[in-house]
Structure formats: structure tokens, C-alpha cells
Scaffold this motif. Structure first.
Motif, mmCIF file in Angstrom:
data_model
loop_
_atom_site.group_PDB
_atom_site.id
_atom_site.type_symbol
_atom_site.label_atom_id
_atom_site.label_comp_id
_atom_site.label_asym_id
_atom_site.label_seq_id
_atom_site.Cartn_x
_atom_site.Cartn_y
_atom_site.Cartn_z
ATOM 1 N N VAL A 1 10.646 5.056 -2.809
ATOM 2 C CA VAL A 1 9.281 4.781 -2.384
ATOM 3 C C VAL A 1 9.236 3.517 -1.522
ATOM 4 O O VAL A 1 8.187 3.043 -1.169
ATOM 5 N N ARG B 1 0.834 -1.209 0.000
ATOM 6 C CA ARG B 1 0.000 0.000 0.000
ATOM 7 C C ARG B 1 0.867 1.258 0.000
ATOM 8 O O ARG B 1 0.655 2.174 -0.801
ATOM 9 N N GLY B 2 1.838 1.307 0.910
ATOM 10 C CA GLY B 2 2.695 2.487 0.965
ATOM 11 C C GLY B 2 3.535 2.653 -0.285
ATOM 12 O O GLY B 2 3.673 3.771 -0.808
ATOM 13 N N CYS B 3 4.098 1.563 -0.785
ATOM 14 C CA CYS B 3 4.943 1.629 -1.972
ATOM 15 C C CYS B 3 4.146 2.073 -3.188
ATOM 16 O O CYS B 3 4.568 2.958 -3.931
ATOM 17 N N MET B 4 2.985 1.469 -3.383
ATOM 18 C CA MET B 4 2.221 1.783 -4.588
ATOM 19 C C MET B 4 1.610 3.176 -4.528
ATOM 20 O O MET B 4 1.529 3.867 -5.555
ATOM 21 N N ASP B 5 1.191 3.627 -3.351
ATOM 22 C CA ASP B 5 0.713 5.004 -3.246
ATOM 23 C C ASP B 5 1.811 5.974 -3.673
ATOM 24 O O ASP B 5 1.585 6.903 -4.459
ATOM 25 N N ALA B 6 3.018 5.753 -3.154
ATOM 26 C CA ALA B 6 4.133 6.643 -3.467
ATOM 27 C C ALA B 6 4.599 6.484 -4.911
ATOM 28 O O ALA B 6 4.953 7.460 -5.580
ATOM 29 N N TRP B 7 4.612 5.236 -5.402
ATOM 30 C CA TRP B 7 5.025 4.975 -6.794
ATOM 31 C C TRP B 7 4.129 5.730 -7.772
ATOM 32 O O TRP B 7 4.607 6.402 -8.697
ATOM 33 N N LEU B 8 2.831 5.635 -7.559
ATOM 34 C CA LEU B 8 1.895 6.282 -8.474
ATOM 35 C C LEU B 8 1.962 7.798 -8.359
ATOM 36 O O LEU B 8 1.889 8.519 -9.365
ATOM 37 N N ARG B 9 2.107 8.311 -7.143
ATOM 38 C CA ARG B 9 2.220 9.761 -6.978
ATOM 39 C C ARG B 9 3.483 10.300 -7.637
ATOM 40 O O ARG B 9 3.510 11.433 -8.116
#
Length: 478
Positions: A478, A438-446
Motif C-alpha cells: 500500500v 491519504r493514498g496509504c491509508m485508503d489502501a490500508w483500510l481497504r
């Protein structure tokens, strides 16, 4: 079970090599009368420093720089020898004005080694010892000049005889080697890129100006003619090597294997001929051409294992960063995120069939299989199937933000020792980000991370960070 050794490549653009670094030792004539022989004394220190770092890189040590002409001559020599970077060492205090022009005008990556001959201040020191060890304020003067000039450079402070110092120089040297390799890189694109895939698009001239890779388009028809002209012995030799390297599917016919081998050898020949160290193919560009029987899936896997950068769908950004992964940390692997697995807090990683089998599990032999693939509308492409080796890993995605602004999105984590997926007939593994899915993908997409990326074994985020600093691009962990 050990991994097979890939067939050797004759292409200088992909042959592995050690970083080649110039050591620029700086001092001045001010102390000659006070300490006769100081230049020779400090030149010997510079040689000892290079010898102590001989496992890190191949060193070219310039004579001590005592004025502007010395500095500019040494940098010209380093550039003429096509070195990968310049490590600046203060042999005494050296005024920055005498080296500013040379260091701000060089195309080579620069690091400032803030060190000194003796690791500790001693009660036995006299004025000579103070002078030998006073490089810190020369480093400050020179760093100030580089900052004011807007030069991207690294700083390495420490005892030059320590393992920590050697490790940091090693990281910088590999990053400098990679930046220099990117500046020389040509990326071959067979046909055209995938229509509608926006995150792979880049202004090619801006990419060339900022990072160096040049895009070289290769017509599919050239590949078809090259395949037809290959000697039978070269095809037979490749098939014999595959028989020893992989568990070969008995369902693969002689015709299928020979056609695949010709595609691989043809691609390699054209890359070598054009000086390309990386390439990309798009399934529609191959499939719609009308002259090819199948897609070059296994070819991409073995060419990556040989050291070529690769990406699918005409993605020159991803092909370039896979190439950079080879140079920076070894065995760059092209992949993408397929699906999230929330119970294991991991992401299923794979692609259509291309993958560097140098990152495969060592307890399972990679298989060369016959596998159906509807994409491209062609016959079954021989594919090298393997699972990723469990352990620490790092993902990196090169992002074009418009103009000459680029960003590298980086995620460290772990490839899990996850259950086998028997129906999945392409290389795969499950990656658990250190920051969680969750944390990685939120940051990756942002951050705008793309859907094509390079994976390397090990935690190498700090290596990528140094590369970004030297290349002048954004670093987004991220």
C-alpha cells in the motif's frame, strides 16, 4: 552514541542465527558415456556456487541428484538436519519426474536457481560446454511440475557470480529462514486478549495449519509465583545493566525498579521454559488479576530488543509478525498508528509504552522513566522512552481473513526527523508513507490492515513479498 547491547537470552527460540540452506544439484546419468567424469565436474561447480554464497547462508550441498532415490534421500537429509530451505540448481538438464515427489512433498521452502556455470555463450564452446550449461530447460521442466502441483516457490535467474544474484538468494534465504521459524513458533499469551478487539482475533487452529505459530496460554498466577522465586542476584544484575544502558529517572524508587525487573525476568523465564519466541500481555489481564503492582512496559521493550516477538492486548497475529520481522530483517518493533499529521504527510506512531529500543535514535540516549498510566488501574510502570531513528522504514500488518486465508499489508516510507513531543511519555516517531498518508491509508483500510503492526528500519517490502510467496499468503503493498 551507540545503542546498548541487550542482555543475552538463553532461549533458543529467539537466538539469532544465519539461514541454513540445502543445495540440491540435479542432473542425470544420460551424459556419462558422452562426457566421462561429468558428475564430478558438475559437483565441483555446485561446491563453487555454495562457496560463492557463503556470506548469504550456511550451506549443505547434497551429492548430485541423478535419480528419484537420490532426490528423496537428499530431501530427507535436509529435513532431518532441520534446514530452512532448499535451493535447486540444475547441473545439467534433469527430468522433473525424478524430483517431483521430493520437491512437492517437502515441508521446506523451495527456490529454483535458474543459472549455469558460464555466464556467456562462447565461440569456443563444444558439446561438452553445451551440456554443462544446459540447465535452463531442466529449470523449465521442474518449474512446470511445481506449478502443476501447487507448490509455492521462488525463482532466481542470473549469473551465479554476480552481486545481484547473491542479493536475491540472500532475500530468499532470509524469507525461508523466517517461514521456517514461524512454523516452529510458540506465542505465549498471559491471561486473555482484549475484549472487543476484532482485528486481533484469529482461528488459532487455522493459524497453526497455515503459518505454524502455536498459541500457548500462560496464567498470570504463574508469572506472580515466578517473580517471587527469582534470585536477588538476577534482579541486581538487571538493574546494574539498566544503569549503564539508559538515562534512569531519579524519581524511580528502588521498589519500583525491583518490581519491574522481577516482572521482566519472570516473563523471560516462563517464555524460555515453555519454548515461546513471542508473547503478548493485555493490561486488563494483568490489572484485574489483583496480585501485580504495575504493568510490564519496560519489560516488553527490552525483551523485544533481545529478539522476542511482542504485541499488546493478547494479539498473537501482531506478536508473530514482530517475531518474523526480527528474523527477516532484524529489530522488529511493535507499534500502531496513533494520529495523522496532514501538514507533514505523516502518521504519529506509538503504543502505550512498549517499543523495541533497538530502533531508537542514536544521537539520544533512551530513558527509563517514571510515568503515570491510568490504563490497567495500577501503579506507575517504569517505561523506556525514546524517539524512532529517522530514515527508511517499512510497516507490515498480518491480517486474518477467515479460515486459512491470510494477508500481509505492507507500507514503505520514512521516519521523519520530526520535532520532539515533550509531553509524550512513550516511544514514538512520525512515519511518512511513500504513497502519502491519504493514498496509504485508503489502501490500508481497504485491504483490512490491522491497527497493530511491525516496523523495521529500511525498505524491505520485497523481502516481505518473498516471504508471502513462500508461505502462500496474500501480499498487499500500500
Amino acid at each position: 552514541m551507540s545503542l546498548p547491547t541487550p542482555p543475552p537470552s538463553q532461549n533458543p527460540a529467539v537466538r539469532s542465527s544465519r539461514p541454513r540452506i540445502g543445495l540440491l544439484g540435479i542432473m542425470q546419468p544420460l551424459y556419462d558415456a558422452m562426457i566421462p567424469g561429468i558428475t564430478e565436474h558438475q559437483a565441483a561447480y555446485a561446491q563453487r556456487l555454495a562457496e560463492g554464497l557463503s556470506e548469504v547462508a550456511e550451506w549443505t550441498v547434497a551429492p548430485p541428484v541423478r535419480g528419484r532415490e537420490d532426490a528423496e534421500s537428499a530431501i530427507r537429509d535436509f529435513e532431518g538436519a532441520d534446514l530452512d530451505g532448499v535451493l535447486v540448481v540444475m547441473l545439467t538438464y534433469g527430468p522433473s519426474i525424478r524430483v517431483t515427489r521430493a520437491l512437492t512433498g517437502t515441508r521446506l521452502p523451495v527456490a529454483l536457481a535458474n543459472t549455469q556455470p558460464d555466464p556467456a555463450v562462447s565461440a569456443s564452446w563444444n558439446m561438452d560446454d553445451m551440456t554443462y550449461n544446459q540447465g535452463i530447460h531442466g529449470a523449465q521442466d521442474t518449474a512446470n511440475a511445481l506449478v502443476r502441483a501447487g507448490v509455492d516457490f521462488d525463482v532466481i535467474t542470473g549469473d551465479w557470480q554476480s552481486q545481484e544474484f547473491a542479493a536475491r538468494v540472500d532475500r530468499w534465504a532470509r524469507a525461508a529462514h523466517t517461514v521456517s521459524a514461524l512454523r516452529r513458533l510458540r506465542v505465549g499469551v498471559f491471561g486473555y486478549p482484549m475484549n472487543g478487539m476484532g482485528d486481533a482475533r484469529v482461528d488459532e487452529t487455522a493459524f497453526l495449519r497455515k503459518l505454524g505459530p502455536e498459541v500457548h496460554v500462560i496464567a498470570p498466577g504463574t508469572l506472580h509465583r515466578t517473580m517471587a522465586d527469582l534470585p536477588e542476584q538476577a534482579v541486581s544484575d538487571l538493574l546494574a545493566w539498566e544503569d549503564g544502558a539508559f538515562d534512569v529517572d531519579e524519581r524511580l524508587s528502588k521498589e519500583e525498579r525491583e518490581d519491574h525487573a522481577r516482572m521482566q525476568l519472570g516473563i523471560e523465564h516462563l517464555l524460555e521454559e515453555s519454548g515461546c519466541g513471542a508473547y503478548s500481555t493485555h493490561f486488563d489481564a494483568i490489572g484485574e488479576d489483583g496480585r501485580f503492582a504495575r504493568l510490564p512496559m519496560a519489560a516488553a521493550s527490552t525483551l523485544m530488543a533481545q529478539g522476542y516477538g511482542f504485541a499488546g492486548e493478547g494479539d498473537v497475529l501482531a506478536a508473530s509478525i514482530v517475531y518474523a520481522g526480527h528474523r527477516l530483517a532484524g529489530d522488529g518493533h511493535f507499534t500502531e498508528m496513533y494520529a495523522m499529521d496532514f501538514p507533514s504527510d505523516s502518521i504519529l506512531m506509538s503504543h502505550m509504552g512498549e517499543g523495541n529500543w533497538r530502533v531508537a535514535r542514536e544521537d539520544e540516549q533512551a530513558r527509563l522513566i517514571k510515568r503515570p498510566l491510568g490504563i490497567g488501574g495500577l501503579a506507575d510502570p517504569p517505561t523506556i522512552l525514546f524517539r524512532y531513528r529517522p530514515g527508511p522504514a517499512t510497516l507490515a500488518s498480518l491480517v486474518s481473513l477467515g479460515g486459512e486465508r491470510f494477508r500481509l499489508v505492507v507500507a514503505e516510507g520514512e521516519v521523519l526527523d520530526s520535532p520532539e513531543l515533550p509531553a509524550l511519555e512513550m516511544p514514538y516517531g512520525q512515519f511518512r508513507p511513500s504513497s502519502g498518508v491519504r493514498g496509504c491509508m485508503d489502501a490500508w483500510l481497504r485491504a483490512g490492515g490491522t491497527h497493530h503492526m511491525v516496523m523495521n528500519s529500511g525498505h524491505i517490502a520485497q523481502d516481505w513479498k518473498v516471504l508471502c510467496e513462500l508461505a502462500g499468503i496474500e501480499y498487499a503493498p500500500v
